[in-house]
Design an enzyme around this catalytic site. Sequence first.
Site, short mmCIF file in Angstrom:
data_model
loop_
_atom_site.label_atom_id
_atom_site.label_comp_id
_atom_site.label_asym_id
_atom_site.label_seq_id
_atom_site.Cartn_x
_atom_site.Cartn_y
_atom_site.Cartn_z
N ARG A 295 0.82 -1.24 0.00
CA ARG A 295 0.00 0.00 0.00
C ARG A 295 0.84 1.28 0.00
NH1 ARG A 295 -3.03 -3.12 3.73
NH2 ARG A 295 -4.74 -4.14 2.64
N LYS B 99 3.36 11.26 -11.64
CA LYS B 99 2.53 10.37 -12.46
C LYS B 99 3.29 9.07 -12.65
CE LYS B 99 -0.37 13.45 -15.21
NZ LYS B 99 -0.71 13.90 -16.57
N GLU C 245 9.90 17.36 -25.34
CA GLU C 245 9.21 17.77 -24.09
C GLU C 245 9.75 19.12 -23.60
OE1 GLU C 245 6.56 16.23 -23.07
OE2 GLU C 245 6.77 14.05 -23.12
N LYS D 104 7.78 22.62 -14.69
CA LYS D 104 6.97 21.46 -14.28
C LYS D 104 6.64 21.55 -12.79
CE LYS D 104 5.58 16.93 -14.80
NZ LYS D 104 5.61 15.69 -15.54
N GLU E 111 -4.18 17.05 -11.64
CA GLU E 111 -4.71 17.40 -12.95
C GLU E 111 -6.21 17.70 -12.95
OE1 GLU E 111 -2.58 15.47 -16.17
OE2 GLU E 111 -4.42 15.53 -17.36
N ARG F 214 -2.73 21.52 -14.90
CA ARG F 214 -1.73 20.48 -15.23
C ARG F 214 -2.02 19.83 -16.58
NH1 ARG F 214 1.24 15.85 -11.51
NH2 ARG F 214 2.38 14.95 -13.26
N ASN G 161 -0.10 18.29 -21.24
CA ASN G 161 -0.40 17.25 -22.24
C ASN G 161 -0.47 17.81 -23.66
OD1 ASN G 161 -0.67 14.84 -20.68
ND2 ASN G 161 -2.46 15.77 -19.76
N HIS H 79 -0.12 15.48 -26.58
CA HIS H 79 -0.21 14.09 -26.10
C HIS H 79 -1.48 13.38 -26.55
CE1 HIS H 79 3.20 15.38 -23.76
NE2 HIS H 79 3.29 14.23 -23.13
N HIS I 59 -0.30 10.10 -27.99
CA HIS I 59 -0.60 8.78 -27.40
C HIS I 59 -1.32 7.89 -28.42
CE1 HIS I 59 -0.32 10.22 -22.91
NE2 HIS I 59 0.85 9.89 -23.41
N HIS J 292 8.18 8.06 -27.39
CA HIS J 292 7.17 8.96 -26.81
C HIS J 292 7.40 10.41 -27.26
CE1 HIS J 292 4.35 10.62 -23.94
NE2 HIS J 292 5.30 11.42 -23.47
P1 NAD Z 1 13.01 5.09 -21.95
O1 NAD Z 1 12.84 4.97 -20.51
O2 NAD Z 1 12.55 3.95 -22.81
O3 NAD Z 1 14.55 5.41 -22.26
C1 NAD Z 1 14.94 5.58 -23.59
C2 NAD Z 1 16.10 4.67 -23.96
O4 NAD Z 1 17.31 5.20 -23.45
C3 NAD Z 1 16.01 3.26 -23.42
O5 NAD Z 1 16.51 2.37 -24.37
C4 NAD Z 1 16.90 3.32 -22.20
O6 NAD Z 1 17.39 2.06 -21.83
C5 NAD Z 1 18.00 4.22 -22.68
N1 NAD Z 1 18.76 4.95 -21.69
C6 NAD Z 1 18.31 5.51 -20.55
N2 NAD Z 1 19.27 6.26 -19.99
C7 NAD Z 1 20.35 6.16 -20.77
C8 NAD Z 1 21.65 6.72 -20.72
N3 NAD Z 1 21.99 7.61 -19.78
N4 NAD Z 1 22.52 6.40 -21.68
C9 NAD Z 1 22.16 5.54 -22.68
N5 NAD Z 1 20.95 5.01 -22.81
C10 NAD Z 1 20.05 5.31 -21.86
O7 NAD Z 1 12.24 6.37 -22.52
P2 NAD Z 1 12.10 7.87 -21.99
O8 NAD Z 1 12.03 8.70 -23.21
O9 NAD Z 1 13.08 8.20 -20.96
O10 NAD Z 1 10.66 7.86 -21.29
C11 NAD Z 1 9.51 7.61 -22.04
C12 NAD Z 1 8.43 7.13 -21.09
O11 NAD Z 1 8.15 8.15 -20.14
C13 NAD Z 1 7.13 6.80 -21.78
O12 NAD Z 1 6.61 5.59 -21.28
C14 NAD Z 1 6.23 7.95 -21.40
O13 NAD Z 1 4.86 7.59 -21.39
C15 NAD Z 1 6.74 8.28 -20.03
N6 NAD Z 1 6.46 9.65 -19.58
C16 NAD Z 1 5.95 9.80 -18.33
C17 NAD Z 1 5.70 11.06 -17.84
C18 NAD Z 1 5.22 11.23 -16.43
O14 NAD Z 1 4.84 12.34 -16.06
N7 NAD Z 1 5.26 10.19 -15.61
C19 NAD Z 1 5.99 12.18 -18.63
C20 NAD Z 1 6.51 11.99 -19.89
C21 NAD Z 1 6.75 10.71 -20.37
N1 GLY Z 2 3.73 14.76 -18.52
C1 GLY Z 2 2.45 15.27 -18.15
C2 GLY Z 2 2.29 15.48 -16.69
O1 GLY Z 2 3.17 15.18 -15.91
O2 GLY Z 2 1.29 15.95 -16.28
#
Ligand code: NAD
Ligand code: GLY
Length: 363
Positions: free
Chosen positions: A118, A140, A182, A224, A234, A238, A242, A245, A249, A262
């Site tokens: 939890r 998130k 972003e 942010k 949100e 907030r 998006n 997005h 998405h 992404h």
């Molecule tokens: P990812 O986590 O897949 O990383 C991208 C690639 O880079 C992967 O292959 C990873 O292994 C590699 N990598 C990571 N760090 C590295 C480094 N320092 N050197 C070499 N390679 C490295 O993708 P991302 O773009 O970081 O994140 C995308 C995800 O984030 C999506 O699922 C998206 O929906 C999510 N997201 C979430 C939020 C939120 O608010 N929680 C906001 C935006 C995006």
């Molecule tokens: N990336 C969108 C949010 O964090 O609200």
Amino acid sequence: MIKLEVDLGERSYPIFIGSGLLGQAGLVRPHVHGKRALIVTNEVVAPLYLAQLKGALGDVQCDHLVLPDGEHTKTLATLGTIYDKLLADRHERSTTLIALGGGVVGDITGFAAATYQRGVNFIQVPTTLLSQVDSSVGGKTGVNHPLGKNMIGAFYQPQCVVADTDVLASLPDRELKAGIAEVIKYGLIDNLPFFAWLESNIDGLLVGDKTLLAEAVKVSCEEKARIVAADEKEGGVRALLNLGHTFGHAIETAMGYGTWLHGEAVGAGMVMATDLSARLGWLDMDAAARAKALLQRAGLPVAPPSGMSADDFMRLMAFDKKVQGGKIRFILLRGLGKAVIESGVDATLLQQTLEAGDNLCQR
Ligand code: NAD
Ligand code: GLY
């Protein structure tokens, strides 16, 4: 080192940004409250940075779990492997989960922390530009569902975020560009001077200039943190984060998770949102073309995938989390740096945007 604060009352936390933070003894350690931690990382990041992070954790009894790489692993099944590890190693409620990786590792680890017994503490150590400027901040967390991105999750804030800008040096070019999408988003939402700064500095950012990247991470996290502090869950403002997005998405889901990154999908999605804003008469075509030009210079896609029809978009956008009473709500622009939330979008103009293909943001 720069220290920012996400101001959320008793759930407030710091964001540390700077060079050499990963191995800095004494930085992460005070945020691990118990004696044990589980570092969750992946097969790409572990060989690069796991030992360094473990070394900085001093007396903490530190286990680790190495997940497979890729967006397609952001599933309930992978989440199950984190619970399996925690239970097999007898982690109690006092444990801390540490996410070492990009947004995929961060989102899934955060959700595991929100739900294991939890809720246990967690720490974000983002290693991609995208995760440093966006996903690690704001709480998130979650996983994808075959029918829609991030459909299962929770709002759950970390104890701290440690963004070591040195790790960006090992990031592949394509991932750097995805992160820049972003960053550009913050300029388009509400910071025209930052958008202009990006226009002046995009070439340096693309070749990985450390000073410029650190500045981009700082301004993005400031943006942010401010928006999240104003509207954590949100209910209102907030949603502006998006921008791009709703379209993006849909692209990620249609193409199969991981086919378009992404940030790439968000890049094309922002051009579509900009185009729709111009069709509505809210943005003049020169401003729309200016937004598209910066995204294009950043090496991002500026048109949707050629195989995706308007019907595909409409079907997939119906799953968007901003849908209210069956109506899709879009984030649109009333000017560069002036994003708004809009639900009553004219169906004919939307159809034109969805069918514009390579001609988005053109007269
Ligand atoms: P990812 O986590 O897949 O990383 C991208 C690639 O880079 C992967 O292959 C990873 O292994 C590699 N990598 C990571 N760090 C590295 C480094 N320092 N050197 C070499 N390679 C490295 O993708 P991302 O773009 O970081 O994140 C995308 C995800 O984030 C999506 O699922 C998206 O929906 C999510 N997201 C979430 C939020 C939120 O608010 N929680 C906001 C935006 C995006
Ligand atoms: N990336 C969108 C949010 O964090 O609200």
